[in-house]
Write an enzyme that holds these catalytic residues in place. Sequence first.
Site, mmCIF file in Angstrom:
data_model
loop_
_atom_site.group_PDB
_atom_site.id
_atom_site.type_symbol
_atom_site.label_atom_id
_atom_site.label_comp_id
_atom_site.label_asym_id
_atom_site.label_seq_id
_atom_site.Cartn_x
_atom_site.Cartn_y
_atom_site.Cartn_z
ATOM 1 N N GLN A 170 30.820 -13.921 -38.800
ATOM 2 C CA GLN A 170 31.575 -14.969 -39.510
ATOM 3 C C GLN A 170 30.776 -15.554 -40.664
ATOM 4 O OE1 GLN A 170 34.828 -15.834 -39.087
ATOM 5 N NE2 GLN A 170 35.009 -14.324 -37.457
ATOM 6 N N HIS A 225 34.432 -22.043 -33.444
ATOM 7 C CA HIS A 225 34.911 -21.871 -32.069
ATOM 8 C C HIS A 225 34.612 -23.189 -31.357
ATOM 9 C CE1 HIS A 225 35.901 -20.191 -28.245
ATOM 10 N NE2 HIS A 225 34.716 -19.720 -27.913
ATOM 11 N N GLU A 240 40.382 -12.936 -25.748
ATOM 12 C CA GLU A 240 39.337 -11.904 -25.792
ATOM 13 C C GLU A 240 39.061 -11.313 -24.408
ATOM 14 O OE1 GLU A 240 36.552 -14.218 -27.964
ATOM 15 O OE2 GLU A 240 35.528 -15.030 -26.220
HETATM 16 P P1 NAD Z 1 26.747 -13.331 -35.017
HETATM 17 O O1 NAD Z 1 26.050 -13.034 -33.747
HETATM 18 O O2 NAD Z 1 27.453 -12.227 -35.724
HETATM 19 O O3 NAD Z 1 25.726 -13.959 -36.083
HETATM 20 C C1 NAD Z 1 24.859 -14.967 -35.751
HETATM 21 C C2 NAD Z 1 23.941 -15.367 -36.897
HETATM 22 O O4 NAD Z 1 23.135 -16.466 -36.472
HETATM 23 C C3 NAD Z 1 22.974 -14.279 -37.345
HETATM 24 O O5 NAD Z 1 22.749 -14.434 -38.719
HETATM 25 C C4 NAD Z 1 21.709 -14.644 -36.573
HETATM 26 O O6 NAD Z 1 20.540 -14.141 -37.186
HETATM 27 C C5 NAD Z 1 21.763 -16.159 -36.637
HETATM 28 N N1 NAD Z 1 21.023 -16.834 -35.576
HETATM 29 C C6 NAD Z 1 20.867 -16.436 -34.290
HETATM 30 N N2 NAD Z 1 20.129 -17.334 -33.622
HETATM 31 C C7 NAD Z 1 19.820 -18.320 -34.500
HETATM 32 C C8 NAD Z 1 19.078 -19.531 -34.403
HETATM 33 N N3 NAD Z 1 18.496 -19.902 -33.246
HETATM 34 N N4 NAD Z 1 18.956 -20.298 -35.510
HETATM 35 C C9 NAD Z 1 19.527 -19.947 -36.689
HETATM 36 N N5 NAD Z 1 20.248 -18.818 -36.827
HETATM 37 C C10 NAD Z 1 20.380 -18.021 -35.754
HETATM 38 O O7 NAD Z 1 27.754 -14.545 -34.725
HETATM 39 P P2 NAD Z 1 29.360 -14.584 -34.897
HETATM 40 O O8 NAD Z 1 29.987 -13.566 -34.006
HETATM 41 O O9 NAD Z 1 29.687 -14.600 -36.351
HETATM 42 O O10 NAD Z 1 29.688 -16.008 -34.263
HETATM 43 C C11 NAD Z 1 29.454 -17.215 -34.968
HETATM 44 C C12 NAD Z 1 30.490 -18.240 -34.530
HETATM 45 O O11 NAD Z 1 31.781 -17.787 -34.940
HETATM 46 C C13 NAD Z 1 30.580 -18.426 -33.018
HETATM 47 O O12 NAD Z 1 30.863 -19.782 -32.770
HETATM 48 C C14 NAD Z 1 31.773 -17.548 -32.627
HETATM 49 O O13 NAD Z 1 32.401 -17.950 -31.429
HETATM 50 C C15 NAD Z 1 32.670 -17.781 -33.829
HETATM 51 N N6 NAD Z 1 33.682 -16.744 -34.070
HETATM 52 C C16 NAD Z 1 33.328 -15.437 -34.105
HETATM 53 C C17 NAD Z 1 34.284 -14.463 -34.355
HETATM 54 C C18 NAD Z 1 33.903 -12.994 -34.466
HETATM 55 O O14 NAD Z 1 34.793 -12.186 -34.692
HETATM 56 N N7 NAD Z 1 32.649 -12.599 -34.358
HETATM 57 C C19 NAD Z 1 35.628 -14.834 -34.575
HETATM 58 C C20 NAD Z 1 35.965 -16.200 -34.578
HETATM 59 C C21 NAD Z 1 34.973 -17.152 -34.325
HETATM 60 MG MG MG Z 2 36.134 -15.656 -29.520
#
Ligand code: NAD
Ligand code: MG
Length: 341
Positions: free
Chosen positions: A17, A97, A184
């Site tokens: 995201q 989320h 999901e």
């Molecule tokens: P991701 O795992 O793809 O990316 C996470 C990012 O955070 C990476 O850049 C990672 O390096 C960084 N990170 C990890 N630990 C960290 C820390 N301690 N400090 C700073 N940065 C850190 O995550 P995502 O799947 O994009 O999810 C992010 C949010 O979006 C979540 O709340 C998730 O529920 C929500 N979300 C995700 C999706 C999806 O399709 N993936 C859809 C809707 C909502």
């Molecule tokens: Mg989800």
Amino acid sequence: MSTASKPKIAILGYGSQGRAHALNLRDSGFDVTVGLRPGGPTEIKAKADGFAPKTPAEAVRGAELVAVLTPDMVQPQLYGETIEPNIAPGACLLFAHGFNVHYGQIAPREDLDVVLVAPKGPGALVRREYEIGRGVPSVYAVHQDKSGRAEEFALTYCAGIGGARQNAIRTTFKEETETDLFGEQAVLCGGATKLVQAGWETLVEAGYQPEVAYYECLHELKLIVDLFYEGGITRMHEFISETAQYGALTRGTYVIDDDARAQMKKILAEIQDGTFARQWIAEYAAGNANYKALKQADLEHPIEAVGKKLRANMKWLSTAPQAPAKSAAAKSARKPQPEAA
Ligand code: NAD
Ligand code: MG
């Protein structure tokens, strides 16, 4: 929060995201700063995309709106150690989320606006749809409205990532969290993968060729899902044969029978009463041994080797947009590719 119609935004995390939101918001004219741990795994990607990442603390300090787009399980510590001590009074805190706020893992400071903007699709699709002038529908919610303008900030962000070009629906943190987890688990990721694996195993155990079973149970699912996406179940019925329709109408309920529906209700009950959240938080805290073992079993399922071999001959796949490595959902959501159907 300032009166700027385009608040200065910090994006924390540059994964599925985070990358999509940062790029879309920048292209929509927002001042975007990406906050990442120095040397973290996605820093190189952010730099390649033309951002100059700051530390999360620095990014938070300069922002009027802070979007928390790190994995859900790291957010409580990140909030406590980095966000709360640095975020400006009256700023807007945004989640994609509702998990941590809804389950009480983060209790945001009282002076902040707290909102949710959740695109209903993986990040790769959020970016790709924006690039072609479309959008992924989003839901939004307001948890805390200190400024009186929290909803406006959520909608501004929604428009900036492209989600308001489509129907942005107002929800609550509770509804988004519970429906997202249910979707999901029961349908999109859990239900679909186990349906595909069980169907494939049934055919292979009965002596059919694994490659033919792969086409039937996994590959062709894309055709069906594309029809759902374009025009619902009605459109599927317009395109499949009468024989397929009759079989589907009389046999689908063999699989999704009363027991399966009872299991869906159990999934929902465990989400609503917090059982799932407690279990996941404990799993993460204990080092994810069970999660890793279950994931490994999915990765080593024999259908994966069969699919890898067959897909090597599907030349069109290598030219398709690449999804982030972990985002399998994005791959099934690629633009319609007639050759693949
Ligand atoms: P991701 O795992 O793809 O990316 C996470 C990012 O955070 C990476 O850049 C990672 O390096 C960084 N990170 C990890 N630990 C960290 C820390 N301690 N400090 C700073 N940065 C850190 O995550 P995502 O799947 O994009 O999810 C992010 C949010 O979006 C979540 O709340 C998730 O529920 C929500 N979300 C995700 C999706 C999806 O399709 N993936 C859809 C809707 C909502
Ligand atoms: Mg989800």
